[in-house]
Design an enzyme around this catalytic site. Structure first.
Site, PDB file in Angstrom:
ATOM      1  N   HIS A 265      40.862  41.625  45.315  1.00  0.00           N
ATOM      2  CA  HIS A 265      41.811  42.692  44.963  1.00  0.00           C
ATOM      3  C   HIS A 265      41.499  43.981  45.723  1.00  0.00           C
ATOM      4  O   HIS A 265      41.647  45.080  45.201  1.00  0.00           O
ATOM      5  CB  HIS A 265      41.839  42.937  43.448  1.00  0.00           C
ATOM      6  CG  HIS A 265      42.461  41.827  42.670  1.00  0.00           C
ATOM      7  ND1 HIS A 265      43.154  42.023  41.494  1.00  0.00           N
ATOM      8  CD2 HIS A 265      42.509  40.494  42.889  1.00  0.00           C
ATOM      9  CE1 HIS A 265      43.591  40.866  41.031  1.00  0.00           C
ATOM     10  NE2 HIS A 265      43.204  39.911  41.871  1.00  0.00           N
TER      11      HIS A 265
ATOM     12  N   GLU B   4      51.395  34.533  40.244  1.00  0.00           N
ATOM     13  CA  GLU B   4      50.220  34.441  39.371  1.00  0.00           C
ATOM     14  C   GLU B   4      49.671  35.816  39.048  1.00  0.00           C
ATOM     15  O   GLU B   4      49.236  36.080  37.915  1.00  0.00           O
ATOM     16  CB  GLU B   4      49.137  33.593  40.042  1.00  0.00           C
ATOM     17  CG  GLU B   4      47.956  33.248  39.134  1.00  0.00           C
ATOM     18  CD  GLU B   4      46.780  34.238  39.226  1.00  0.00           C
ATOM     19  OE1 GLU B   4      45.795  34.054  38.493  1.00  0.00           O
ATOM     20  OE2 GLU B   4      46.869  35.202  40.031  1.00  0.00           O
ATOM     21  N   GLU B   5      49.673  36.706  40.040  1.00  0.00           N
ATOM     22  CA  GLU B   5      49.026  38.000  39.878  1.00  0.00           C
ATOM     23  C   GLU B   5      49.759  38.927  38.901  1.00  0.00           C
ATOM     24  O   GLU B   5      49.231  39.965  38.523  1.00  0.00           O
ATOM     25  CB  GLU B   5      48.887  38.698  41.238  1.00  0.00           C
ATOM     26  CG  GLU B   5      47.969  37.985  42.225  1.00  0.00           C
ATOM     27  CD  GLU B   5      46.502  37.997  41.818  1.00  0.00           C
ATOM     28  OE1 GLU B   5      46.168  38.577  40.763  1.00  0.00           O
ATOM     29  OE2 GLU B   5      45.691  37.423  42.564  1.00  0.00           O
TER      30      GLU B   5
ATOM     31  N   HIS C  44      47.814  29.406  43.544  1.00  0.00           N
ATOM     32  CA  HIS C  44      48.910  30.361  43.640  1.00  0.00           C
ATOM     33  C   HIS C  44      48.981  30.952  45.042  1.00  0.00           C
ATOM     34  O   HIS C  44      47.971  31.203  45.691  1.00  0.00           O
ATOM     35  CB  HIS C  44      48.811  31.444  42.563  1.00  0.00           C
ATOM     36  CG  HIS C  44      47.680  32.412  42.684  1.00  0.00           C
ATOM     37  ND1 HIS C  44      47.776  33.589  43.404  1.00  0.00           N
ATOM     38  CD2 HIS C  44      46.435  32.425  42.143  1.00  0.00           C
ATOM     39  CE1 HIS C  44      46.639  34.271  43.301  1.00  0.00           C
ATOM     40  NE2 HIS C  44      45.804  33.581  42.544  1.00  0.00           N
TER      41      HIS C  44
ATOM     42  N   ASP D  36      41.760  35.744  47.363  1.00  0.00           N
ATOM     43  CA  ASP D  36      42.372  35.444  46.074  1.00  0.00           C
ATOM     44  C   ASP D  36      43.880  35.542  46.293  1.00  0.00           C
ATOM     45  O   ASP D  36      44.434  36.635  46.254  1.00  0.00           O
ATOM     46  CB  ASP D  36      41.898  36.433  45.015  1.00  0.00           C
ATOM     47  CG  ASP D  36      42.610  36.292  43.682  1.00  0.00           C
ATOM     48  OD1 ASP D  36      43.238  35.239  43.455  1.00  0.00           O
ATOM     49  OD2 ASP D  36      42.565  37.239  42.887  1.00  0.00           O
TER      50      ASP D  36
END
Length: 365
Positions: free
Chosen positions: A327, A216-217, A68, A184
């Site tokens: 994150h 995606e998140e 992603h 990420d």
């Protein structure tokens, strides 16, 4: 294989991708990098996923290698009379990591405006308030504006504009440890593009479909559409996975330690991977002396959630580069894990032929 050339290419991709602005729904900078990096025809779908299809010695099986493009971020929700920006999260955030951090607001004209996340100063908090994690709705972004009109007319900021952490790609004192935002999943995106580059000159018994997915998140939304359109026979999902080599985890619990190799995920709450594909990935890793770690995760999820359920089902595996502090504004990965993941992806793409892939779903037992 030229190890130093591979490492240099990986570092270049990681830097370019990690520093790019790409909150969910605003992945255009990543699509540009994708197009500029790979050779051959590239297409997008109505969701904004980007796809490069490369046929090898056979039209099938169709092997989807995907990551992603989006990172956790925010969107401007409102502007106060005094010119402070209120925001909503796009993805999972923990309040402790946000206060006094720099962020970048991207306007609809493409201008990037620097700001800082603020809140009521601790000097004015009660003792009970100091003991709690501050809620995101009590925070704001200060871009140095004097009024709501100033925000709109001089800064060009509008409601819905995307916001991401402001963070610079930096090798640490040990240069194999890399620091930046968004590993990420820019680690996974770098692997996807890097694998496509390397497979340009390598024979493979399948059709490779490289995909960069969106959103995606916020619920693996892009992957659902991408898998439906791509129609893969097998899928390799590439991720920057949370590392657990930190205080609070016992040694026997650690399944994502930096410097110990690519993580091969067996399951998480969102997807049980195809066991035969997992075992095949392990077999390939061992045959090529690729360091790896196995993971059974109690929490979290990836694009595998949508991909393995597409149409009548898709054998899927998740390969991860462990990353500390995902994150947040500053996560850390190890270059050797990236290179281990890349080698495993390349070897899988070189060997996943029709007989092997059909065997993943031959359920005669």
């Amino acid at each position: 294989m030229d190890v130093e050339k591979r490492k240099a290419t990986g570092l270049q991709l990681l830097r370019q991708l990690a520093e790019a602005h790409g909150a969910p729904g605003c992945e255009q900078a990543l699509r540009r990098i994708f197009r500029d990096t790979v050779s051959g025809p590239v297409r997008t779908d109505p969701m904004g996923n980007i796809i490069r299809e490369k046929e090898g010695l056979a039209a099938g099986p169709r092997v989807m290698v995907t990551a992603h493009m989006d990172e956790v971020g925010f969107a401007v929700q409102s502007v106060t009379r005094t010119g402070l920006l209120k925001f909503v999260p796009l993805g999972g955030w923990w309040g402790h990591t946000l206060l006094a951090q720099r962020v970048c607001v991207r306007t609809q004209q493409g201008t990037e405006v620097l700001g800082v996340i603020g809140a009521k100063p601790p000097h004015f908090l009660s003792e009970s308030e100091k003991e709690k994690v501050m809620k995101l709705e009590d925070m704001f972004i200060d871009v140095g504006a004097s009024s709501a009109d100033d925000v709109r007319t001089r800064f060009g900021i509008r409601l819905g504009d995307s916001v991401v952490p402001d963070s610079t790609f930096t090798p640490l004192f040990n240069p194999d440890f890399l620091l930046c935002k968004a590993f990420d999943n820019r680690a996974g995106m770098a692997l996807t593009l890097h694998a496509l580059l390397e497979m340009e000159g390598i024979s493979h018994p399948n059709t490779i479909v490289g995909v960069g997915t969106v959103q995606e998140e916020v619920g693996v939304r892009g992957a659902q559409a991408a898998a439906y359109g791509v129609k893969p026979d097998a899928a390799v999902v590439l991720e920057g996975t949370p590392a657990d080599d930190l205080p609070g985890f016992s040694e026997e619990e650690q399944q994502g330690a930096l410097g110990k190799g690519v993580q091969i995920r067996i399951l998480d709450p969102s997807a049980i991977m195809n066991r035969r594909l997992v075992q095949y990935a392990i077999k390939v890793a061992e045959a090529h002396n690729i360091p790896y770690q196995l993971a059974v995760r109690k929490s979290g999820g990836t694009d595998a959630r949508a991909i393995h359920l597409s149409r009548t089902g898709v054998p899927t595996v998740v390969l991860g580069v462990p990353a500390r502090y995902i994150h947040t504004h500053n996560s850390i990965i190890h270059m050797s894990d990236y290179l281990s993941a890349l080698e495993l992806v390349v070897q899988l793409l070189r060997s996943l032929d029709s007989s092997t892939v059909s065997g993943f779903t031959a359920y005669e037992d």
